[in-house]
Design a protein around this motif. Sequence first.
Motif, PDB file in Angstrom:
ATOM      1  N   GLY A  90     -37.016 -16.200  37.187  1.00 29.80           N
ATOM      2  CA  GLY A  90     -37.264 -15.781  35.739  1.00 29.80           C
ATOM      3  C   GLY A  90     -37.443 -14.389  35.411  1.00 29.80           C
ATOM      4  O   GLY A  90     -36.963 -13.744  34.442  1.00 29.80           O
ATOM      5  N   VAL A  91     -38.478 -13.727  36.248  1.00 30.61           N
ATOM      6  CA  VAL A  91     -38.466 -12.416  36.389  1.00 30.61           C
ATOM      7  C   VAL A  91     -37.301 -11.710  36.557  1.00 30.61           C
ATOM      8  O   VAL A  91     -37.104 -10.629  35.788  1.00 30.61           O
ATOM      9  CB  VAL A  91     -39.851 -11.995  37.246  1.00 30.61           C
ATOM     10  CG1 VAL A  91     -39.938 -10.366  37.543  1.00 30.61           C
ATOM     11  CG2 VAL A  91     -41.090 -12.750  36.882  1.00 30.61           C
ATOM     12  N   LEU A  92     -36.737 -12.004  37.631  1.00 32.49           N
ATOM     13  CA  LEU A  92     -35.325 -11.164  37.878  1.00 32.49           C
ATOM     14  C   LEU A  92     -34.396 -11.352  36.704  1.00 32.49           C
ATOM     15  O   LEU A  92     -33.531 -10.605  36.514  1.00 32.49           O
ATOM     16  CB  LEU A  92     -34.916 -11.689  39.217  1.00 32.49           C
ATOM     17  CG  LEU A  92     -35.595 -11.228  40.406  1.00 32.49           C
ATOM     18  CD1 LEU A  92     -34.732 -11.899  41.867  1.00 32.49           C
ATOM     19  CD2 LEU A  92     -35.204  -9.756  40.696  1.00 32.49           C
ATOM     20  N   GLY A  93     -34.184 -12.747  36.270  1.00 30.50           N
ATOM     21  CA  GLY A  93     -33.520 -12.813  35.076  1.00 30.50           C
ATOM     22  C   GLY A  93     -33.519 -12.008  33.843  1.00 30.50           C
ATOM     23  O   GLY A  93     -32.745 -11.315  33.221  1.00 30.50           O
ATOM     24  N   ILE A  94     -35.083 -11.776  33.395  1.00 33.23           N
ATOM     25  CA  ILE A  94     -35.286 -10.896  32.411  1.00 33.23           C
ATOM     26  C   ILE A  94     -34.876  -9.336  32.705  1.00 33.23           C
ATOM     27  O   ILE A  94     -34.689  -8.523  31.689  1.00 33.23           O
ATOM     28  CB  ILE A  94     -36.797 -11.159  32.006  1.00 33.23           C
ATOM     29  CG1 ILE A  94     -37.004 -12.658  31.467  1.00 33.23           C
ATOM     30  CG2 ILE A  94     -37.358 -10.149  31.028  1.00 33.23           C
ATOM     31  CD1 ILE A  94     -38.359 -13.035  31.309  1.00 33.23           C
ATOM     32  N   TRP A  95     -35.491  -9.113  33.996  1.00 32.36           N
ATOM     33  CA  TRP A  95     -35.162  -7.706  34.359  1.00 32.36           C
ATOM     34  C   TRP A  95     -33.798  -7.362  34.284  1.00 32.36           C
ATOM     35  O   TRP A  95     -33.462  -6.220  33.844  1.00 32.36           O
ATOM     36  CB  TRP A  95     -35.572  -7.449  35.657  1.00 32.36           C
ATOM     37  CG  TRP A  95     -35.540  -6.198  36.183  1.00 32.36           C
ATOM     38  CD1 TRP A  95     -36.115  -4.847  35.995  1.00 32.36           C
ATOM     39  CD2 TRP A  95     -34.546  -5.821  37.179  1.00 32.36           C
ATOM     40  NE1 TRP A  95     -35.696  -3.878  36.541  1.00 32.36           N
ATOM     41  CE2 TRP A  95     -34.685  -4.475  37.510  1.00 32.36           C
ATOM     42  CE3 TRP A  95     -33.644  -6.327  37.857  1.00 32.36           C
ATOM     43  CZ2 TRP A  95     -33.894  -3.605  38.141  1.00 32.36           C
ATOM     44  CZ3 TRP A  95     -32.754  -5.769  38.592  1.00 32.36           C
ATOM     45  CH2 TRP A  95     -32.784  -4.262  38.980  1.00 32.36           C
ATOM     46  N   LEU A  96     -32.877  -8.436  34.658  1.00 29.53           N
ATOM     47  CA  LEU A  96     -31.468  -7.941  34.708  1.00 29.53           C
ATOM     48  C   LEU A  96     -30.878  -7.928  33.358  1.00 29.53           C
ATOM     49  O   LEU A  96     -29.953  -7.318  32.633  1.00 29.53           O
ATOM     50  CB  LEU A  96     -30.720  -9.227  35.554  1.00 29.53           C
ATOM     51  CG  LEU A  96     -30.524  -8.882  36.852  1.00 29.53           C
ATOM     52  CD1 LEU A  96     -30.159 -10.246  37.618  1.00 29.53           C
ATOM     53  CD2 LEU A  96     -29.826  -7.972  37.465  1.00 29.53           C
ATOM     54  N   LEU A  97     -31.485  -8.770  32.286  1.00 27.86           N
ATOM     55  CA  LEU A  97     -30.957  -8.706  30.741  1.00 27.86           C
ATOM     56  C   LEU A  97     -31.397  -7.257  30.215  1.00 27.86           C
ATOM     57  O   LEU A  97     -30.774  -6.787  29.653  1.00 27.86           O
ATOM     58  CB  LEU A  97     -31.559  -9.826  30.100  1.00 27.86           C
ATOM     59  CG  LEU A  97     -30.995 -11.205  30.244  1.00 27.86           C
ATOM     60  CD1 LEU A  97     -31.815 -12.397  29.570  1.00 27.86           C
ATOM     61  CD2 LEU A  97     -29.503 -11.049  30.200  1.00 27.86           C
ATOM     62  N   VAL A  98     -32.550  -6.741  30.571  1.00 24.64           N
ATOM     63  CA  VAL A  98     -33.241  -5.558  30.198  1.00 24.64           C
ATOM     64  C   VAL A  98     -32.070  -4.335  30.825  1.00 24.64           C
ATOM     65  O   VAL A  98     -31.664  -3.486  30.066  1.00 24.64           O
ATOM     66  CB  VAL A  98     -34.668  -5.072  30.607  1.00 24.64           C
ATOM     67  CG1 VAL A  98     -35.041  -3.891  30.270  1.00 24.64           C
ATOM     68  CG2 VAL A  98     -35.460  -6.334  29.659  1.00 24.64           C
ATOM     69  N   THR A  99     -31.967  -4.625  32.030  1.00 23.24           N
ATOM     70  CA  THR A  99     -30.939  -3.455  32.616  1.00 23.24           C
ATOM     71  C   THR A  99     -29.566  -3.547  31.794  1.00 23.24           C
ATOM     72  O   THR A  99     -29.000  -2.738  31.761  1.00 23.24           O
ATOM     73  CB  THR A  99     -30.846  -3.759  34.137  1.00 23.24           C
ATOM     74  OG1 THR A  99     -32.002  -3.910  34.891  1.00 23.24           O
ATOM     75  CG2 THR A  99     -29.745  -2.894  34.877  1.00 23.24           C
TER      76      THR A  99
END
Length: 74
Positions: free
Chosen positions: A14-23
């Motif tokens: 979940g954390v990595l998914g949100i970070w990738l969407l922000v990226t």
Amino acid sequence: MERNVGGLDRIVRGVLGIWLLVTAAAAYSDDSTERAAIAGIAGLGLLTNVATGFCGGNYLLGVDTTSGDACDAN
């Protein structure tokens, strides 16, 4: 589909998914559409794993992180 993603694995995805969407959003605003598309697809894939509790890669490798989890949200 039987759940095979749980606990800490689900939180990290979940954390990595949100970070990738922000990226992806940042890359898109810098006119790097190719990088934005790659990061966006990867982020959405991870968030789909979180929402469904199923990962095809885990299934193919025989990995199940749901058993005995103290962090399981469901």
